[in-house]
Design a protein around this motif. Structure first.
Motif, short mmCIF file in Angstrom:
data_model
loop_
_atom_site.label_atom_id
_atom_site.label_comp_id
_atom_site.label_asym_id
_atom_site.label_seq_id
_atom_site.Cartn_x
_atom_site.Cartn_y
_atom_site.Cartn_z
N ARG A 107 -102.26 -61.91 22.63
CA ARG A 107 -100.86 -61.72 23.01
C ARG A 107 -100.39 -60.33 22.60
O ARG A 107 -99.69 -59.65 23.37
CB ARG A 107 -99.98 -62.80 22.36
CG ARG A 107 -98.50 -62.69 22.70
CD ARG A 107 -97.65 -63.76 22.01
NE ARG A 107 -98.12 -65.11 22.30
CZ ARG A 107 -98.71 -65.91 21.39
NH1 ARG A 107 -98.87 -65.51 20.15
NH2 ARG A 107 -99.12 -67.11 21.73
N GLU A 108 -100.75 -59.90 21.40
CA GLU A 108 -100.33 -58.58 20.91
C GLU A 108 -100.92 -57.47 21.79
O GLU A 108 -100.24 -56.50 22.11
CB GLU A 108 -100.80 -58.37 19.47
CG GLU A 108 -100.12 -59.24 18.45
CD GLU A 108 -100.70 -59.02 17.07
OE1 GLU A 108 -100.29 -58.04 16.42
OE2 GLU A 108 -101.58 -59.81 16.67
N VAL A 109 -102.18 -57.64 22.16
CA VAL A 109 -102.85 -56.64 22.99
C VAL A 109 -102.17 -56.58 24.35
O VAL A 109 -101.87 -55.49 24.87
CB VAL A 109 -104.35 -56.96 23.14
CG1 VAL A 109 -105.04 -55.89 23.98
CG2 VAL A 109 -105.02 -57.08 21.78
N LEU A 118 -98.83 -54.77 24.26
CA LEU A 118 -98.99 -53.31 24.25
C LEU A 118 -99.33 -52.79 25.64
O LEU A 118 -98.78 -51.78 26.09
CB LEU A 118 -100.08 -52.90 23.27
CG LEU A 118 -99.71 -52.85 21.80
CD1 LEU A 118 -100.95 -52.64 20.93
CD2 LEU A 118 -98.70 -51.74 21.55
N ALA A 119 -100.24 -53.48 26.32
CA ALA A 119 -100.65 -53.06 27.65
C ALA A 119 -99.48 -53.15 28.64
O ALA A 119 -99.27 -52.23 29.44
CB ALA A 119 -101.83 -53.90 28.13
N GLU A 120 -98.72 -54.23 28.57
CA GLU A 120 -97.59 -54.39 29.49
C GLU A 120 -96.48 -53.39 29.22
O GLU A 120 -95.85 -52.89 30.15
CB GLU A 120 -97.07 -55.83 29.45
CG GLU A 120 -98.03 -56.80 30.11
CD GLU A 120 -97.57 -58.24 30.08
OE1 GLU A 120 -96.77 -58.60 29.18
OE2 GLU A 120 -98.02 -59.02 30.94
N LEU A 121 -96.25 -53.07 27.95
CA LEU A 121 -95.28 -52.05 27.61
C LEU A 121 -95.70 -50.70 28.21
O LEU A 121 -94.89 -49.99 28.81
CB LEU A 121 -95.12 -51.93 26.09
CG LEU A 121 -94.16 -50.87 25.59
CD1 LEU A 121 -92.74 -51.17 26.04
CD2 LEU A 121 -94.20 -50.79 24.07
N HIS A 122 -96.97 -50.38 28.07
CA HIS A 122 -97.48 -49.13 28.63
C HIS A 122 -97.40 -49.15 30.16
O HIS A 122 -97.05 -48.15 30.78
CB HIS A 122 -98.91 -48.88 28.16
CG HIS A 122 -99.49 -47.59 28.64
ND1 HIS A 122 -98.89 -46.37 28.41
CD2 HIS A 122 -100.60 -47.32 29.35
CE1 HIS A 122 -99.61 -45.41 28.95
NE2 HIS A 122 -100.65 -45.97 29.54
#
Length: 136
Positions: free
Chosen positions: A86-88, A91-95
Motif C-alpha cells: 500500500r505504501e509503495v 508513492l507511485a500514485e502520488l508521483h
C-alpha cells in the motif's frame, strides 16, 4: 555461486554494468541512496552485487522521473521485507498525479504557443504576434 555474491567491481566496471556514469554513482553514494562503497588501500571504490542492484533500481526509478527524496523512500521500502505494498502504491500514485499535472501544464503551454505562432505572420515586418502575446 559464492563468488558471484562476493564479486567486487570498480566504479568504472559498475558504470559499464549499470549504464550510469561514475559521476552519477558517486552522487548517489553522497546523497545516501547507495550504501558507501568499500575502498581499496589505494582509495578506489569497490561495489558489490547488492550495490549494483541498488544502482539498477535507482536508474529505473530516475527513468520514471522519481525525485531523489522519492527514490530514498522507495529504496527504504524495497529493503524492508515487512513493508506494505500500500505504501509503495501510494508513492507511485502520488508521483503519477504529479506527472499528470506536468503533462496538463505542458499541453496548455503547447496550445498557447501554437496560438501565438499561428498568429504571427513570420514575414519581414517588425510586428510580431508572438512578442505581443508575451507582453500580456
Amino acid at each position: 555461486m559464492a563468488n558471484l555474491v562476493n564479486t567486487l567491481v570498480t566504479i568504472g566496471q559498475a558504470a559499464k554494468q549499470t549504464g550510469l556514469s561514475a559521476k552519477m554513482i558517486r552522487y548517489y553514494e553522497e546523497a545516501g541512496l547507495l550504501l558507501k562503497a568499500n575502498r581499496t588501500d589505494a582509495g578506489y571504490r569497490l561495489y558489490n552485487n547488492q550495490q549494483l542492484q541498488q544502482l539498477g533500481f535507482i536508474k529505473q526509478a530516475r527513468a520514471l522521473g522519481f525525485s531523489i527524496v522519492q527514490i530514498s523512500s522507495l529504496l527504504g521500502l524495497w529493503r524492508d521485507p515487512n513493508r506494505s505494498s500500500r505504501e509503495v502504491k501510494q508513492l507511485a500514485e502520488l508521483h503519477l498525479d504529479e506527472i499528470k499535472q506536468k503533462v496538463a501544464e505542458l499541453q496548455q503551454m503547447q496550445s498557447l504557443l501554437q496560438q501565438l505562432a499561428d498568429s504571427c505572420c513570420g514575414d519581414d515586418q517588425p510586428q510580431c504576434a508572438i512578442l505581443d502575446g508575451l507582453q500580456k
